[in-house]
Design a protein around this motif. Structure first.
Motif, PDB file in Angstrom:
ATOM      1  N   MET A 124     -25.760   7.687   6.929  1.00 13.66           N
ATOM      2  CA  MET A 124     -24.322   7.779   7.083  1.00 13.66           C
ATOM      3  C   MET A 124     -23.663   6.872   6.049  1.00 13.66           C
ATOM      4  O   MET A 124     -24.066   5.751   5.835  1.00 13.66           O
ATOM      5  CB  MET A 124     -23.912   7.330   8.485  1.00 13.66           C
ATOM      6  CG  MET A 124     -22.407   7.329   8.671  1.00 13.66           C
ATOM      7  SD  MET A 124     -21.827   6.635  10.215  1.00 13.66           S
ATOM      8  CE  MET A 124     -22.453   7.805  11.364  1.00 13.66           C
ATOM      9  N   GLN A 172     -15.693  13.467   2.446  1.00 12.91           N
ATOM     10  CA  GLN A 172     -17.069  13.153   2.062  1.00 12.91           C
ATOM     11  C   GLN A 172     -17.744  12.198   3.042  1.00 12.91           C
ATOM     12  O   GLN A 172     -18.941  11.977   2.968  1.00 12.91           O
ATOM     13  CB  GLN A 172     -17.100  12.537   0.667  1.00 12.91           C
ATOM     14  CG  GLN A 172     -16.588  13.443  -0.420  1.00 12.91           C
ATOM     15  CD  GLN A 172     -16.513  12.718  -1.752  1.00 12.91           C
ATOM     16  OE1 GLN A 172     -17.203  11.735  -2.000  1.00 12.91           O
ATOM     17  NE2 GLN A 172     -15.652  13.211  -2.630  1.00 12.91           N
ATOM     18  N   TYR A 173     -16.957  11.645   3.968  1.00  8.20           N
ATOM     19  CA  TYR A 173     -17.462  10.597   4.853  1.00  8.20           C
ATOM     20  C   TYR A 173     -17.435  11.042   6.313  1.00  8.20           C
ATOM     21  O   TYR A 173     -16.483  11.677   6.769  1.00  8.20           O
ATOM     22  CB  TYR A 173     -16.623   9.324   4.694  1.00  8.20           C
ATOM     23  CG  TYR A 173     -16.648   8.805   3.282  1.00  8.20           C
ATOM     24  CD1 TYR A 173     -17.703   8.026   2.836  1.00  8.20           C
ATOM     25  CD2 TYR A 173     -15.631   9.125   2.383  1.00  8.20           C
ATOM     26  CE1 TYR A 173     -17.750   7.563   1.522  1.00  8.20           C
ATOM     27  CE2 TYR A 173     -15.661   8.659   1.076  1.00  8.20           C
ATOM     28  CZ  TYR A 173     -16.727   7.893   0.650  1.00  8.20           C
ATOM     29  OH  TYR A 173     -16.766   7.438  -0.632  1.00  8.20           O
ATOM     30  N   ASP A 174     -18.490  10.661   7.034  1.00  8.45           N
ATOM     31  CA  ASP A 174     -18.538  10.916   8.469  1.00  8.45           C
ATOM     32  C   ASP A 174     -17.764   9.857   9.240  1.00  8.45           C
ATOM     33  O   ASP A 174     -17.256  10.116  10.325  1.00  8.45           O
ATOM     34  CB  ASP A 174     -19.985  10.912   8.967  1.00  8.45           C
ATOM     35  CG  ASP A 174     -20.780  12.059   8.370  1.00  8.45           C
ATOM     36  OD1 ASP A 174     -20.259  13.189   8.366  1.00  8.45           O
ATOM     37  OD2 ASP A 174     -21.897  11.815   7.894  1.00  8.45           O
ATOM     38  N   PHE A 175     -17.719   8.648   8.705  1.00  7.25           N
ATOM     39  CA  PHE A 175     -16.986   7.557   9.340  1.00  7.25           C
ATOM     40  C   PHE A 175     -16.024   6.981   8.319  1.00  7.25           C
ATOM     41  O   PHE A 175     -16.383   6.735   7.168  1.00  7.25           O
ATOM     42  CB  PHE A 175     -17.941   6.479   9.844  1.00  7.25           C
ATOM     43  CG  PHE A 175     -17.240   5.310  10.462  1.00  7.25           C
ATOM     44  CD1 PHE A 175     -16.309   5.482  11.473  1.00  7.25           C
ATOM     45  CD2 PHE A 175     -17.488   4.029  10.023  1.00  7.25           C
ATOM     46  CE1 PHE A 175     -15.649   4.406  12.032  1.00  7.25           C
ATOM     47  CE2 PHE A 175     -16.843   2.935  10.575  1.00  7.25           C
ATOM     48  CZ  PHE A 175     -15.921   3.130  11.579  1.00  7.25           C
ATOM     49  N   ASN A 234     -14.459  15.981  14.205  1.00 12.11           N
ATOM     50  CA  ASN A 234     -15.841  15.471  14.239  1.00 12.11           C
ATOM     51  C   ASN A 234     -16.042  14.232  13.380  1.00 12.11           C
ATOM     52  O   ASN A 234     -17.166  13.914  13.011  1.00 12.11           O
ATOM     53  CB  ASN A 234     -16.840  16.557  13.819  1.00 12.11           C
ATOM     54  CG  ASN A 234     -16.749  17.766  14.711  1.00 12.11           C
ATOM     55  OD1 ASN A 234     -16.680  17.640  15.934  1.00 12.11           O
ATOM     56  ND2 ASN A 234     -16.715  18.936  14.112  1.00 12.11           N
ATOM     57  N   ARG A 235     -14.949  13.528  13.064  1.00 11.46           N
ATOM     58  CA  ARG A 235     -15.050  12.284  12.316  1.00 11.46           C
ATOM     59  C   ARG A 235     -14.446  11.158  13.143  1.00 11.46           C
ATOM     60  O   ARG A 235     -13.463  11.332  13.845  1.00 11.46           O
ATOM     61  CB  ARG A 235     -14.339  12.397  10.979  1.00 11.46           C
ATOM     62  CG  ARG A 235     -15.106  13.267  10.000  1.00 11.46           C
ATOM     63  CD  ARG A 235     -14.470  13.246   8.632  1.00 11.46           C
ATOM     64  NE  ARG A 235     -15.266  13.956   7.672  1.00 11.46           N
ATOM     65  CZ  ARG A 235     -15.314  15.276   7.549  1.00 11.46           C
ATOM     66  NH1 ARG A 235     -14.627  16.037   8.349  1.00 11.46           N
ATOM     67  NH2 ARG A 235     -16.055  15.827   6.617  1.00 11.46           N
ATOM     68  N   LYS A 236     -15.053  10.004  13.009  1.00  7.65           N
ATOM     69  CA  LYS A 236     -14.528   8.819  13.672  1.00  7.65           C
ATOM     70  C   LYS A 236     -13.796   7.983  12.638  1.00  7.65           C
ATOM     71  O   LYS A 236     -14.245   7.844  11.507  1.00  7.65           O
ATOM     72  CB  LYS A 236     -15.649   8.038  14.333  1.00  7.65           C
ATOM     73  CG  LYS A 236     -16.259   8.857  15.460  1.00  7.65           C
ATOM     74  CD  LYS A 236     -17.220   8.089  16.285  1.00  7.65           C
ATOM     75  CE  LYS A 236     -17.710   9.035  17.381  1.00  7.65           C
ATOM     76  NZ  LYS A 236     -18.611   8.420  18.269  1.00  7.65           N
ATOM     77  N   LEU A 254     -20.505   3.521  17.186  1.00 10.49           N
ATOM     78  CA  LEU A 254     -21.107   4.620  16.438  1.00 10.49           C
ATOM     79  C   LEU A 254     -22.551   4.873  16.862  1.00 10.49           C
ATOM     80  O   LEU A 254     -23.155   5.853  16.441  1.00 10.49           O
ATOM     81  CB  LEU A 254     -21.066   4.330  14.934  1.00 10.49           C
ATOM     82  CG  LEU A 254     -19.690   4.364  14.294  1.00 10.49           C
ATOM     83  CD1 LEU A 254     -19.739   3.782  12.894  1.00 10.49           C
ATOM     84  CD2 LEU A 254     -19.146   5.786  14.269  1.00 10.49           C
TER      85      LEU A 254
END
Length: 178
Positions: free
Chosen positions: A1, A46-49, A80-82, A168
């Motif tokens: 991640m 581009q980022y999940d978090f 779906n992103r934090k 997370l």
């Protein structure tokens, strides 16, 4: 991640905090981006978090670079992103607006589908009011005061990052954070 941290800064304080966070987490895990130099629509996805950093100015105003990018943030699908928010403010001279800019940024991210994490207790601060409070005891993110409580910044950052990692449910990060 991989973590993307997006900030705006006029005085350099919000940028310094971003760099402290990156140094704590590690360059291999966190990228930092200045919002006025960044195409949010292409980069943030581009980022999940995602961590968003914003200073509050004067009577609760959002710093102009973020204010100019809010419409761009609204166009990004953050489902779906934090997202976590940190803000800078001055609790003594501007105590009735302490870190107000965090809330509109958080609300815009939520409107785009993000789940906001990283709430922070209001204990240890001396302010009159804040729009960044989700209740009387809890901020929507991490408030920092580089004018009156700079000596607490590093410890607050370290504690907040540990909290974020726990939220997370990530257990393979740098050992120094656990």
């Amino acid at each position: 991640m991989k973590i993307g941290l997006f900030y705006s800064s006029d005085t350099g304080n919000t940028e310094c905090v971003a760099e402290l966070m990156r140094d704590e987490i590690g360059e291999e895990i966190m990228d930092i981006h200045e919002v006025f130099k960044t195409d949010l629509q292409d980069t943030i996805i581009q980022y999940d978090f995602i961590i968003l950093g914003v200073p509050t100015w004067y009577d609760g105003e959002m710093q102009s670079e973020w204010a100019n990018k809010l419409d761009d943030l609204a166009k990004v699908d953050l489902s779906n992103r934090k997202v976590a928010i940190y803000g800078l403010g001055e609790q003594e001279d501007w105590g009735e607006y302490f870190c107000d800019a965090m809330m509109p940024l958080a609300l815009k991210a939520q409107e785009s589908g993000a789940t906001i994490i990283g709430n922070w207790p209001s204990v240890g601060y001396e302010f009159t009011d804040s729009k960044a409070l989700i209740d009387e005891h809890t901020f929507i993110g991490l408030p920092l005061d580089e004018d009156r409580q700079a000596d607490l910044t590093v410890s607050r950052i370290k504690t907040w990052l540990k909290l974020l990692l726990a939220e997370l449910a990530v257990d393979n990060w740098r050992a120094s954070l656990i």
